[in-house]
Design an enzyme around this catalytic site. Structure first.
Site, PDB file in Angstrom:
ATOM      1  N   GLU A  50       0.818  -1.215   0.000  1.00 28.52           N
ATOM      2  CA  GLU A  50       0.000   0.000   0.000  1.00 28.52           C
ATOM      3  C   GLU A  50       0.853   1.268   0.000  1.00 28.52           C
ATOM      4  O   GLU A  50       0.449   2.290  -0.556  1.00 28.52           O
ATOM      5  CB  GLU A  50      -0.950   0.014   1.205  1.00 28.52           C
ATOM      6  CG  GLU A  50      -2.066  -1.016   1.129  1.00 28.52           C
ATOM      7  CD  GLU A  50      -1.691  -2.357   1.739  1.00 28.52           C
ATOM      8  OE1 GLU A  50      -2.562  -3.242   1.799  1.00 28.52           O
ATOM      9  OE2 GLU A  50      -0.509  -2.511   2.159  1.00 28.52           O
ATOM     10  N   PHE A 112     -12.642  -6.804  13.174  1.00 26.74           N
ATOM     11  CA  PHE A 112     -11.477  -7.290  12.452  1.00 26.74           C
ATOM     12  C   PHE A 112     -11.050  -6.283  11.392  1.00 26.74           C
ATOM     13  O   PHE A 112     -11.850  -5.807  10.604  1.00 26.74           O
ATOM     14  CB  PHE A 112     -11.792  -8.634  11.789  1.00 26.74           C
ATOM     15  CG  PHE A 112     -10.665  -9.176  10.960  1.00 26.74           C
ATOM     16  CD1 PHE A 112      -9.477  -9.585  11.542  1.00 26.74           C
ATOM     17  CD2 PHE A 112     -10.789  -9.264   9.579  1.00 26.74           C
ATOM     18  CE1 PHE A 112      -8.429 -10.071  10.775  1.00 26.74           C
ATOM     19  CE2 PHE A 112      -9.754  -9.760   8.801  1.00 26.74           C
ATOM     20  CZ  PHE A 112      -8.571 -10.163   9.400  1.00 26.74           C
TER      21      PHE A 112
END
Length: 576
Positions: A50, A112
């Site tokens: 990323e 999560f």
């Protein structure tokens, strides 16, 4: 016809003229990636990290002037972009970052891969959004692009909960009206007129051009202004390319590693015209000793940048290009002055400083000098290339020994100094300009931070060239340790460094190496000839340092140089 939030995102990007986005998939953004699957107008470039995606979007933006776009998932995917967002924020680069988020009903429950990316990035974005209603989605996207690219550019983040991307609504393309966001574009006419008269009276003026010149597209207006008034031009690191580096009025870069003559000119000036820059500490050195005899005119679109670091006599808030257009008109129509004669003595002094200490280095027949590599790159490209850099010694040598004549040909992390920036940024620039030669000048330390993006270049057939100045050290750290820490090289020696030639081959790229000066030119020529990514490993003199250098906290005319004595030994010499 109703669309899902994911389809609205793609359609909105298409209407904004976006052709490429950089990203990495993950659970909560799979709906968006699925919508991209059948889309021909918008291509996603899959990076391998990323951080690679955000830096590539940044490089794309710097090379084009358009907003770069990144798409990442929630949690670690989003947090991996923070360094790149901060990099863009510090350098005023327009980005739109689309981050996935857990469903709205789970936000705040430590679900999560949940992270409060809006809260995390609030200090380093120009603005950010958490979308809670699919009916607001197209409006938010349009606002985000408007905010990112207008005024002082910067990154805008849009956080996208999964349920918003799956919900359906009627698509509409709204009118933009962002209340309370009204950048000032037209400078105060009275202040501009006052500046013109001050310029006419000045005996020793100097221009400092910053990144705002490039952001506003004001290179032409700056060129006209400098030539009309015969005022020398120094550039910040971010301003390189805003004024031709080969022009007789160019002083090159000023500041900590700037040219001797740029720093001397600024310090001896009686009028400083600061254009699109923010007086960073690397430019000013010791603040209370900076340009002590000069009045200061400061032109910037961001009012918070004016008077933030230095005193200013005439503040002008406005777009640099528009302000210079008006200033040039006033100077030509209202100020009757023989500029060549008025500036004759001052320009003669500036030329004397240039002759006294030009940018140079000690040549060696035995080891490769990094400055020689940069000079050869300039010679072979004739200045017609896009240069990206990592951060450290490689960055400074690239700034000092390559001449940038055009804007948007220099891509470097200035404000944040982000190692690992240059290679993915070069990939973004190469995608934006497929016919241009794009070169990343790197260090052996920083190239390893995003070396995985070589796969991105290979898959997308992007022939980026990487010139690695390999000294087996974190070079700038080692330099400071030698000069200021009694040569105590604490954890700066990279005693295990990969074979970059074999790394390149492992990815399917070309790897080349030069170990002596005579091999530099053949390696560069071969790299520029092939139409594929290339790693060039230049094994350089590990002891070489970046000079001139202003020690931290010193006035910018207190510069260190490396002198060669007759007996061949070297010593440091401080010159004021």
């Amino acid at each position: 016809m109703k669309m899902t939030g994911s389809e609205i995102i793609i359609e909105s990007l298409r209407r904004e003229g976006v052709k490429h986005i950089f990203g990495y998939p993950g659970g909560v953004v799979l709906n968006i990636f699925d919508a991209l699957y059948d889309t021909k107008d918008v291509q996603l470039i899959l990076t391998r990290h990323e951080q690679g995606a955000i830096h590539a979007a940044d490089g794309y933006a710097r090379a084009t002037g358009k907003a770069g776009v990144a798409l990442v998932t929630s949690g670690p995917g989003a947090t991996n972009t923070v360094t790149g967002i901060a990099t863009a924020c510090m350098d005023s680069i327009p980005l739109v970052v689309l981050s996935g988020q857990v469903p709205t009903m789970l936000i705040g429950n430590d679900a999560f891969q949940e992270a409060d990316i809006v809260g995390i990035t609030r200090p380093c974005t120009k603005y950010n959004y958490l979308v809670k209603d699919v009916n607001e989605l197209s409006k938010i996207i349009r606002e985000a692009f408007h905010i990112a690219t207008t005024g002082r550019p910067g990154p805008v983040l849009i956080d996208l909960p999964k349920d918003v991307t799956t919900a359906k609504t009627e698509f509409h393309w709204p009118h933009i009206d962002v209340r309370s966001y009204k950048p000032t574009y037209e400078g105060n006419k009275y202040m501009i007129t006052q500046s013109a008269h001050l310029i006419a009276k000045a005996k020793k003026p100097v221009i400092i051009a910053g990144g705002g010149v490039i952001s506003s597209g004001a290179a032409k207006e700056l060129h006209e202004f400098a030539e009309l008034t015969r005022i020398p031009v120094a550039m910040t690191l971010m301003g390189l390319g805003g004024f031709p580096g080969t022009h007789d009025l160019s002083l090159g870069m000023l500041g900590m590693h700037g040219t001797y003559y740029a720093n001397r000119t600024v310090q001896d000036s009686d009028l400083l015209i600061a254009i699109g820059m923010r007086f960073d500490d690397r430019v000013t050195g010791k603040i209370d000793a900076f340009a002590p005899h000069a009045k200061i005119i400061h032109i910037d679109i961001d009012p918070t940048s004016i008077r933030k670091n230095v005193r200013v006599d005439i503040p002008i808030v406005g777009d640099v290009r528009r302000v210079l257009t008006v200033l040039n008109k006033i100077l030509k129509e209202e100020i009757q002055e023989q500029w060549e004669e008025v500036r004759k003595a001052w320009l003669k002094q500036v030329e004397a400083w240039k002759a006294e200490r030009p940018m140079t280095y000690t040549w060696s027949d035995e080891v490769i000098k990094p400055q020689f590599v940069v000079e050869k790159i300039y010679e072979l490209t004739k200045g017609d290339a896009i240069i990206a850099t990592e951060v450290g010694q490689n960055q400074m040598w690239a700034a000092q020994f390559y001449k940038y004549d055009k804007p948007r040909t220099w891509l470097s992390s200035g404000g944040l100094g982000t190692m690992g920036y240059g290679f993915p940024a070069a990939i973004g620039a190469q995608l934006a300009h497929p016919g241009k030669l794009v070169i990343d000048i790197a260090g052996d330390g920083s190239i390893q931070m995003n070396i995985q993006e070589l796969a991105t270049a290979i898959v997308n057939k992007l022939p980026v060239k990487v010139a690695i100045l390999n000294n087996r050290y974190l070079g700038m750290v080692r330099q400071w340790q030698e000069l200021f820490f009694n040569e105590r090289y604490s954890y700066s020696h990279l005693d295990v460094t990969p074979d970059f030639v074999e790394v390149a081959r492992a990815y399917g790229a070309l790897g080349l190496r030069a170990t002596k000066p005579s091999e530099v030119e053949p390696v560069l020529k071969e790299a520029f000839r092939v139409k594929k990514p290339v790693f060039m490993d230049f094994v350089i003199d590990w002891k070489e340092k970046v000079f001139p250098m202003v020690p931290a906290g010193a006035p910018i005319d207190h510069m260190l140089f490396e002198e060669t004595e007759k007996k061949g030994e070297k010593k440091l010499k401080a010159v004021k």
